[in-house]
Design a protein around this motif. Structure first.
Motif, PDB file in Angstrom:
ATOM      1  N   ARG A 270       0.818  -1.215   0.000  1.00  8.38           N
ATOM      2  CA  ARG A 270       0.000   0.000   0.000  1.00  8.38           C
ATOM      3  C   ARG A 270       0.851   1.263   0.000  1.00  8.38           C
ATOM      4  NH1 ARG A 270      -3.073  -3.432   3.350  1.00  8.38           N
ATOM      5  NH2 ARG A 270      -2.046  -2.678   5.239  1.00  8.38           N
ATOM      6  N   ARG A 273       3.205   0.993  -3.647  1.00  7.89           N
ATOM      7  CA  ARG A 273       2.277   1.095  -4.777  1.00  7.89           C
ATOM      8  C   ARG A 273       2.942   0.657  -6.093  1.00  7.89           C
ATOM      9  NH1 ARG A 273      -0.234   5.774  -6.227  1.00  7.89           N
ATOM     10  NH2 ARG A 273      -2.134   4.588  -6.597  1.00  7.89           N
ATOM     11  N   ARG A 346     -12.379  -2.236  -7.185  1.00  4.53           N
ATOM     12  CA  ARG A 346     -11.456  -1.129  -6.960  1.00  4.53           C
ATOM     13  C   ARG A 346     -10.831  -1.217  -5.563  1.00  4.53           C
ATOM     14  NH1 ARG A 346     -14.272   4.375  -7.944  1.00  4.53           N
ATOM     15  NH2 ARG A 346     -14.501   3.385  -9.983  1.00  4.53           N
ATOM     16  N   GLY A 347     -11.648  -1.579  -4.595  1.00  3.94           N
ATOM     17  CA  GLY A 347     -11.130  -1.720  -3.237  1.00  3.94           C
ATOM     18  C   GLY A 347     -10.170  -2.887  -3.098  1.00  3.94           C
ATOM     19  N   ARG A 349      -8.175  -4.079  -5.462  1.00  2.00           N
ATOM     20  CA  ARG A 349      -6.904  -3.653  -6.056  1.00  2.00           C
ATOM     21  C   ARG A 349      -6.171  -2.683  -5.139  1.00  2.00           C
ATOM     22  NH1 ARG A 349     -10.147  -2.946 -10.711  1.00  2.00           N
ATOM     23  NH2 ARG A 349      -9.861  -0.674 -10.556  1.00  2.00           N
ATOM     24  N   GLY A 350      -6.947  -1.892  -4.398  1.00  3.76           N
ATOM     25  CA  GLY A 350      -6.334  -0.949  -3.467  1.00  3.76           C
ATOM     26  C   GLY A 350      -5.524  -1.643  -2.391  1.00  3.76           C
ATOM     27  N   ALA A 351      -5.912  -2.874  -2.043  1.00  6.28           N
ATOM     28  CA  ALA A 351      -5.160  -3.632  -1.043  1.00  6.28           C
ATOM     29  C   ALA A 351      -3.768  -3.994  -1.536  1.00  6.28           C
ATOM     30  CB  ALA A 351      -5.930  -4.897  -0.664  1.00  6.28           C
ATOM     31  N   GLY A 353      -2.049  -1.816  -3.418  1.00  3.29           N
ATOM     32  CA  GLY A 353      -1.431  -0.536  -3.732  1.00  3.29           C
ATOM     33  C   GLY A 353      -2.225   0.318  -4.692  1.00  3.29           C
ATOM     34  N   GLY A 354      -3.137  -0.298  -5.439  1.00  2.43           N
ATOM     35  CA  GLY A 354      -4.023   0.470  -6.307  1.00  2.43           C
ATOM     36  C   GLY A 354      -3.514   0.684  -7.721  1.00  2.43           C
ATOM     37  N   ARG A 355      -2.241   0.392  -8.001  1.00  6.25           N
ATOM     38  CA  ARG A 355      -1.712   0.649  -9.339  1.00  6.25           C
ATOM     39  C   ARG A 355      -1.418  -0.628 -10.129  1.00  6.25           C
ATOM     40  NH1 ARG A 355       2.883   4.558 -10.406  1.00  6.25           N
ATOM     41  NH2 ARG A 355       4.110   3.213  -9.006  1.00  6.25           N
TER      42      ARG A 355
END
Length: 636
Positions: A270, A273, A346-347, A349-351, A353-355
Motif C-alpha cells: 500500500r 504502490r 477497486r477496493g 486492487r487498493g489492497a 497498492g491500487g496501481r
C-alpha cells in the motif's frame, strides 16, 4: 513426442556480465530511480538513482578486491530480500566472483553442505544468529576466510577497506567477465536428497530477462509512468533472482521487502504502490482467501461471492473472445461487472497498492479459478513456467492471447518438447551449465542438449503448455492406478479452510490425503457457528463443533473428487494438528512440499487412516469420502 518452438529470440544476445547493466543504465539515465529503500520505522521510501547504484557497486567492489576476492571466487549470500543483497550481488559480479544464494532459514547442516560443496571463500549473513550458525560449521570449511554481517556494518566496512583500490581496477575486472562465465551457483530445494548446485552463467540469467523485457515489458507499466516492482520473493530462489534481473536490466524501480507474508506485506504494497506484482501461487491463494475472510467478517460475504463469480465469468468470456472462441462478455455481464468495479474490485486492487494491473505467477502452476478471479477484478495474472536449471523463464502467456489454466507458450529462442512419457524437455540459452561436483547428475539431466526437467506436461494444438505434475510425485496405488497428486492438492487448497494438502497412496488400495487447516479462517469459521449451549457440557459442545468441521472438510474433499475419476479420488483423509513449514523440515525454503519427509513423519497417521477405512462396513459413495476416526480431533 510433441515439439514446440517459437521464433528466434527477439532480444539481442547478452554481451559481458550482469554487472554491465548497472553501468550502462548509469551512463544512459543517471538520474533514473532504480532502487527504493524503506525508511526504518516509517512508511516512506527513499529512492536511489542509477548513478548512485553504480557508485555504491564500485565502492563495494573495491572493498571486495581489497579483501582478496578474485574472479572465480564463490561468496555465499545468506540474507532475506533486502537492498544489501542487490548491491552486493552486482559488486561481486563486477569483480568476476560467483554468488551462492543460501536461504537465511537454512538449517546448520544445509549451510555446512552448501558452503563446503561450493567451496565458498566468504559468506554474507544478516545477524548474530546467522554468524553463530556459520561459526558452528567453520571447522569443516577450510576455504572460508570471510564472514560479513550486514547488521554489524559490513557494507560500510567494505567501502572503507576499498578506499585504497582505484576504480579502474574494478573496471578492468568487470570487462573480462564473459557471458558464459559462471555467475550463480543456485542450489535446488532438496525436496529429495541433498541439494544440487546448479551452475548458471551470466548468459543463462540474462537471456530470459531480456526476452521478457523485449516482448512483455510494455505490460509492466501504465503509459507515462515508470514501472515499479516490490521484490519480496527470496533472492535465494531463482524466481527472485529473475525479478531482480528484470528490474535492473529493464530500468524498473525495485523496492525490497523481506517478509513475504502477513500484514507487513500488505502495508508495504500500500505504501510502495507497485505497477506490477510477482508472486507464487500460495501468495495469490492467501490474498484471495484474505479478501473472502475480510468480506465475511464485515457482513459482506454474499456480496463478495457474487462479485467473485461475476469476475470469473467476465474473465472467462474475455478469454474466449481473445482466443477467437466467443463474442466476449454480453451486455448484462458487462453491466454487472461495471457495478462491482465501483463497489468491490477497486477496493480489492487498493489492497495491493491500487496501481497493479498485471502480475506474474511462478514456482508451481496456478489454479485456473484463481487466475480468472484476478483477471476479472482487473489484474491479469501471467502464469509461466521455469525451474532452477533454466534460470527461471521457459514459457509465458503470449500478449493478447493469454489462456488461464496453462503456463503459456515457450519463450522465443527456447525449444520445448514433451516426451512420450509426458516429461517436459527444454533447450536454449537459459539452460544451466551443469551441477557442480556431480557429473553423473549432469549427464542424467542433460541429454543430447535437452534438459530433462522431471516435470510432466501436455501441449495443446496451439502450443500452450499445461503442467500436470512431477514424475517423482506420481502415486501408484496397489491396483496399479497412476495418480498425479498436484491437481487434487491444488483443488483442495481452493477451500478457504484448507491451508495445505498432501495426497498419499503409494502401494495403498486407494488415494488418501493429509490436510492442514488455515488458522485464520478456522478462527473465523468457529466464530460463525451458532453458539448453542449444550446441557451435556463443554465436551459435548466441542464434539458438535468437531462434527461440523468434519462435514466441512468432507465437502471440500468431495469437491476436489468431482474433478477426477473415481479411481483417482480421495477415499480417506486425515486433518493434521500443525502445518507443514520450513521450521519442522516439511517444506523446502522455496515452499515446496518435502513429500518423503511428510510421509515418514506421519507414517503412523497414514497407517491408521487406511486401517480405519478397512474397518468400515461399506465403500462410500463417490461424493462421500471417508474416514475420520474418533481419534482425529483437530480441536486438541
Amino acid at each position: 513426442m510433441r515439439d514446440f518452438a517459437l521464433a528466434p529470440s527477439i532480444a539481442a544476445p547478452p554481451v559481458g556480465g550482469l554487472a554491465d547493466s548497472v553501468f550502462e543504465r548509469a551512463r544512459l539515465e543517471p538520474t533514473l530511480p532504480v532502487l527504493a529503500r524503506r525508511v526504518p520505522g516509517s512508511a516512506e521510501w527513499t529512492e536511489i538513482s542509477a548513478v548512485e547504484l553504480r557508485d555504491t557497486v564500485v565502492d563495494l567492489a573495491k572493498g571486495l578486491v581489497a579483501s582478496g576476492i578474485s574472479p572465480g571466487h564463490r561468496v555465499a549470500l545468506m540474507a532475506r530480500t533486502r537492498y544489501e543483497w542487490t548491491v552486493l550481488s552486482y559488486a561481486l559480479w563486477a569483480v568476476g566472483a560467483e554468488i551462492v544464494p543460501v536461504y537465511p532459514t537454512a538449517s546448520r547442516d544445509q549451510v555446512e553442505w552448501i558452503l563446503r560443496d561450493a567451496a565458498c571463500v566468504g559468506v554474507v549473513v544478516e545477524d548474530e544468529q546467522a554468524v553463530m550458525t556459520v561459526g558452528s560449521v567453520c571447522a569443516s570449511l577450510p576455504m572460508l576466510r570471510h564472514v560479513w554481517q550486514l547488521d554489524a556494518g559490513a557494507l560500510d566496512n567494505l567501502v572503507a577497506r576499498g578506499e585504497v583500490v582505484p576504480a579502474t581496477t574494478v573496471d578492468s575486472l568487470r570487462r573480462i567477465v564473459l557471458p558464459d562465465s559462471t555467475a550463480v551457483i543456485s542450489y535446488t530445494s532438496g525436496s529429495t536428497g541433498r541439494p544440487l548446485g546448479c551452475a548458471l552463467s551470466h548468459r543463462n540469467l540474462a537471456a530470459p530477462c531480456d526476452t521478457l523485457l523485449a516482448g512483455w515489458g510494455h505490460q509492466v507499466v501504465p503509459p507515462g509512468e515508470q514501472a515499479s516492482v516490490l521484490a519480496f520473493l527470496p533472492f535465494s530462489h531463482v524466481y527472485g533472482l529473475m525479478v531482480q534481473g528484470l528490474c535492473v536490466r529493464g530500468g524498473i524501480l525495485m523496492g525490497h521487502h523481506g517478509d513475504p507474508g502477513g500484514e507487513a506485506l500488505g502495508e508495504a504494497l500500500r505504501t510502495f504502490r507497485p505497477t506490477y506484482f510477482c508472486a507464487v501461487p500460495s501468495v495469490y491463494e492467501r490474498i484471495y482467501k484474505g479478501f473472502m475472510r475480510a468480506a465475511r467478517e464485515s457482513g459482506r460475504g454474499a456480496l463478495f461471492e457474487r462479485a467473485a463469480g461475476t469476475a470469473r465469468d467476465f474473465a472467462l468470456a474475455s478469454e474466449r473472445h481473445r482466443l477467437g472462441e466467443g463474442p466476449g462478455p454480453g451486455f448484462d455481464l458487462r453491466l454487472q461487472h461495471a457495478l462491482y468495479e465501483r463497489t468491490v474490485y477497486r477496493g480489492l486492487r487498493g489492497a495491493l497498492g491500487g496501481r497493479v494491473r498485471r502480475a506474474s505467477s511462478g514456482g508451481t502452476p496456478l489454479h485456473r479459478e484463481i487466475a480468472l478471479f484476478f483477471e476479472g477484478i482487473g489484474i491479469y495474472l501471467n502464469d509461466g513456467y521455469g525451474l532452477t536449471e533454466t534460470a527461471g523463464g521457459v514459457t509465458a502467456q503470449p500478449p493478447g492471447r493469454e489462456k488461464s489454466g496453462t503456463v503459456g507458450k515457450v519463450l522465443p529462442g527456447m525449444d520445448l518438447r514433451v516426451a512420450d512419457d509426458g516429461e517436459i524437455l527444454v533447450r536454449g540459452p537459459s539452460v544451466f551449465q551443469g551441477y557442480v561436483n556431480d557429473d553423473a547428475a549432469t549427464r542424467n539431466a542433460l541429454r543430447g542438449g535437452w534438459l530433462a526437467t522431471g516435470d510432466l506436461g501436455v501441449l495443446d494444438s496451439d502450443g500452450y503448455l499445461t503442467i500436470t505434475g512431477r514424475k517423482k510425485d506420481v502415486i501408484i496405488t496397489s491396483n496399479g492406478k497412476s495418480v498425479a497428486p498436484a491437481a487434487l492438492e491444488q483443488r483442495l487448497r481452493m477451500h478457504p479452510l484448507i491451508h495445505q494438502a498432501v495426497v498419499v497412496g503409494d502401494g495403498r488400495p486407494c488415494v488418501g490425503a493429509l490436510i492442514t487447516l488455515d488458522p485464520d479462517f478456522l478462527a473465523y469459521w468457529r466464530g460463525t457457528l451458532e453458539p448453542r449451549p449444550d446441557p451435556r457440557g463443554r465436551d459435548a459442545r466441542d464434539a458438535r463443533e468437531e462434527n461440523a468441521l468434519r462435514e466441512e472438510v468432507a465437502r471440500a474433499v468431495a469437491a476436489a473428487n468431482s474433478t477426477v475419476s473415481r479411481s483417482e479420488s480421495i477415499r480417506v483423509f486425515r486433518v493434521l494438528p500443525e502445518p507443514f513449514d520450513v521450521a519442522n523440515g516439511l517444506l523446502t525454503p522455496s515452499m515446496k512440499l518435502r513429500r518423503d519427509a511428510i510421509v515418514e513423519r506421519y507414517a503412523l497417521e497414514i497407517d491408521a487412516m487406511y486401517q480405519a477405512r478397512a474397518r468400515t462396513r461399506r465403500d462410500p459413495a463417490p461424493d462421500e469420502p471417508a474416514v475420520w476416526d474418533d481419534s482425529d480431533n483437530v480441536f486438541r
